[in-house]
Design an enzyme around this catalytic site. Sequence first.
Site, mmCIF file in Angstrom:
data_model
loop_
_atom_site.group_PDB
_atom_site.id
_atom_site.type_symbol
_atom_site.label_atom_id
_atom_site.label_comp_id
_atom_site.label_asym_id
_atom_site.label_seq_id
_atom_site.Cartn_x
_atom_site.Cartn_y
_atom_site.Cartn_z
ATOM 1 N N GLU A 305 21.571 40.527 45.440
ATOM 2 C CA GLU A 305 22.110 39.593 44.440
ATOM 3 C C GLU A 305 21.792 40.067 43.032
ATOM 4 O O GLU A 305 22.605 39.907 42.111
ATOM 5 C CB GLU A 305 21.555 38.188 44.690
ATOM 6 C CG GLU A 305 22.076 37.534 45.963
ATOM 7 C CD GLU A 305 23.598 37.434 45.984
ATOM 8 O OE1 GLU A 305 24.180 36.892 45.024
ATOM 9 O OE2 GLU A 305 24.211 37.917 46.948
ATOM 10 N N TRP A 308 24.368 42.604 42.434
ATOM 11 C CA TRP A 308 25.675 42.005 42.132
ATOM 12 C C TRP A 308 25.752 41.642 40.648
ATOM 13 O O TRP A 308 26.775 41.874 39.984
ATOM 14 C CB TRP A 308 25.889 40.743 42.970
ATOM 15 C CG TRP A 308 26.641 40.934 44.237
ATOM 16 C CD1 TRP A 308 26.159 40.813 45.498
ATOM 17 C CD2 TRP A 308 28.037 41.269 44.378
ATOM 18 N NE1 TRP A 308 27.162 41.050 46.424
ATOM 19 C CE2 TRP A 308 28.331 41.333 45.758
ATOM 20 C CE3 TRP A 308 29.063 41.527 43.473
ATOM 21 C CZ2 TRP A 308 29.590 41.631 46.249
ATOM 22 C CZ3 TRP A 308 30.332 41.831 43.956
ATOM 23 C CH2 TRP A 308 30.582 41.886 45.322
ATOM 24 N N TRP A 336 51.892 30.910 39.078
ATOM 25 C CA TRP A 336 51.015 29.756 39.259
ATOM 26 C C TRP A 336 51.774 28.443 39.124
ATOM 27 O O TRP A 336 52.687 28.327 38.312
ATOM 28 C CB TRP A 336 49.892 29.779 38.227
ATOM 29 C CG TRP A 336 49.052 31.014 38.253
ATOM 30 C CD1 TRP A 336 49.075 32.033 37.340
ATOM 31 C CD2 TRP A 336 48.058 31.365 39.219
ATOM 32 N NE1 TRP A 336 48.164 33.007 37.680
ATOM 33 C CE2 TRP A 336 47.528 32.620 38.837
ATOM 34 C CE3 TRP A 336 47.582 30.743 40.373
ATOM 35 C CZ2 TRP A 336 46.528 33.255 39.566
ATOM 36 C CZ3 TRP A 336 46.579 31.376 41.093
ATOM 37 C CH2 TRP A 336 46.059 32.618 40.700
ATOM 38 N N ASN A 371 25.700 28.340 44.534
ATOM 39 C CA ASN A 371 26.627 29.470 44.544
ATOM 40 C C ASN A 371 27.625 29.424 45.693
ATOM 41 O O ASN A 371 28.792 29.792 45.526
ATOM 42 C CB ASN A 371 25.857 30.793 44.598
ATOM 43 C CG ASN A 371 26.769 31.983 44.373
ATOM 44 O OD1 ASN A 371 27.381 32.104 43.318
ATOM 45 N ND2 ASN A 371 26.888 32.850 45.361
ATOM 46 N N TRP A 389 43.259 31.133 37.923
ATOM 47 C CA TRP A 389 41.805 31.233 38.011
ATOM 48 C C TRP A 389 41.143 31.174 36.648
ATOM 49 O O TRP A 389 39.985 30.748 36.532
ATOM 50 C CB TRP A 389 41.398 32.516 38.740
ATOM 51 C CG TRP A 389 41.844 33.791 38.073
ATOM 52 C CD1 TRP A 389 43.002 34.463 38.295
ATOM 53 C CD2 TRP A 389 41.137 34.537 37.083
ATOM 54 N NE1 TRP A 389 43.083 35.589 37.500
ATOM 55 C CE2 TRP A 389 41.938 35.658 36.753
ATOM 56 C CE3 TRP A 389 39.920 34.381 36.444
ATOM 57 C CZ2 TRP A 389 41.555 36.609 35.812
ATOM 58 C CZ3 TRP A 389 39.515 35.336 35.500
ATOM 59 C CH2 TRP A 389 40.338 36.433 35.194
ATOM 60 N N TRP A 412 34.892 34.549 39.624
ATOM 61 C CA TRP A 412 36.233 33.956 39.694
ATOM 62 C C TRP A 412 37.277 34.980 40.119
ATOM 63 O O TRP A 412 38.186 34.676 40.887
ATOM 64 C CB TRP A 412 36.606 33.316 38.355
ATOM 65 C CG TRP A 412 36.121 31.897 38.288
ATOM 66 C CD1 TRP A 412 34.956 31.440 37.751
ATOM 67 C CD2 TRP A 412 36.780 30.760 38.852
ATOM 68 N NE1 TRP A 412 34.854 30.074 37.939
ATOM 69 C CE2 TRP A 412 35.950 29.635 38.605
ATOM 70 C CE3 TRP A 412 37.972 30.570 39.536
ATOM 71 C CZ2 TRP A 412 36.297 28.349 39.022
ATOM 72 C CZ3 TRP A 412 38.319 29.297 39.952
ATOM 73 C CH2 TRP A 412 37.492 28.200 39.697
#
Length: 495
Positions: A305, A308, A336, A371, A389, A412
């Site tokens: 993590e 990341w 969209w 998360n 998004w 996202w």
Amino acid sequence: MAPERWLFWHRRDLRLADNRGLAAAAAATPAVTGVFVLDPAILSDPSMAPARLWFLSESLRELQQAWQQAGSTLVVLRGDPAELLPRLAAGLGAAVVAWNRDVEPFGRERDRRVARALQADGRKVLADWDQLLVAPEALKTGAGDPYRVYGPYWRSWRRWVEEASATGTAASGGLDPLPPPSALIDLDPAQLAGALADLPLTNPELKHGFLEHGFGGAELCPCRPGEKAAQEQLAAFCDGDSRSISLLGYEPGRNIPGEAGTSGLSAALKFGTLSPRQAWAAAQQARPLARSEEERYSIQVWEQELAWREFYQQALFYFPELAEGPYRPQWRAFPWDNDSGWFEAWREGLTGMPIIDAAMRQLNESGWMHNRCRMIVASFLVKDLICDWRWGEAAFMARLVDGDLAANNGGWQWSASSGMDPKPLRIFNPATQAGKFDPEGTYIRTWLPELRHVATRDLISGEIAPLERRGYPAPLVNHKVQQARFKALYATIKG
């Protein structure tokens, strides 16, 4: 002869311990003055969450006290740093201004403006990396390109970190955390007062500290401001006590939103009240406490993590256009639906899907969201409600205490399938996710108290009888129908 004075500019490093830029300044001279500039360009942005203002204000209050205890002063100004820092440096007689580098497009341009202004005034500038274990320039693919896929990045990142830890050959002297500077030398009070006389100082005695933030969720937020609290949370997380929040139980505990299975340190890393080296070092110190392969694996997952976080930071550093739009160009043409009513229902936790609404209520009330739930609600907005998004990205930034451009944007884009991900299409079924990660409905009942009476099976599925709803809304959409519609729209851009 009096030692040469330096000025250290805090930004995303609101601590004294293991602060690489500050340590370099203190090694050069004990005569160091600190400064933080409250920039209206940041504070007035719609994306600035009240929760982040609260965290920043409280952390600054503690940091100012820490500077006093170290023997010097932290000056807090309000205005444009490119205009104020040269004035402050001139008033203090500071020959050098030091700071730690940033990856964000706004911050990098701001730093260039500040450096030009200082150098035009005859000051020297010292800037290096602090907010990452591995500097963005340190890792490249075999072809010499930045990494675009996490898996290879993680393997390269891990090798670099282990080698730097073993040999101490990292550019900044290895990865061992540095102690805070002590016995700094302040200016004479009269000199200091004269240097600050014409500058826009910020009064730390406001009702809410340095900033009026209006955040009312401090007691609910798991992220605690200040360097001292960050160290306490890190120690508690890594102490090996599996009966509480614990690194050794991080996997699978990190995926259960109804339990306190994460460190709560995301805001500390975002604001730099904790350094990534301190986090890494604590994880290594916990390794001897692991009593099983499962516990050793939990430590590795937490390390992943951290990687990341740095993957998204280096991505933004090399691809600043990510801040404005999708990494995959075909997503610029996605048709969209962008139903504003549906989006507002999502944002306020009124979609009629309990796991979604519980997560959004947690965000709205506490300034933080688990998360696992961030992934679930992001998938729902994009692939069930078929909203852009970027609407969700902005909504998160406007409320998250740990809102970080690189991490939020990366998350996202991962959920939207528009980012750097070898598996481009991923759709979460909210009921399946709830059943797997909140099987008893503990999390849902915590944040949706109006549904505490509802049977767990119905809480998970969202199929609640009208009489049982008692004012709670019916579902906006049917997941299977919207999933099929999304896939059909996706097919139009896939080619």
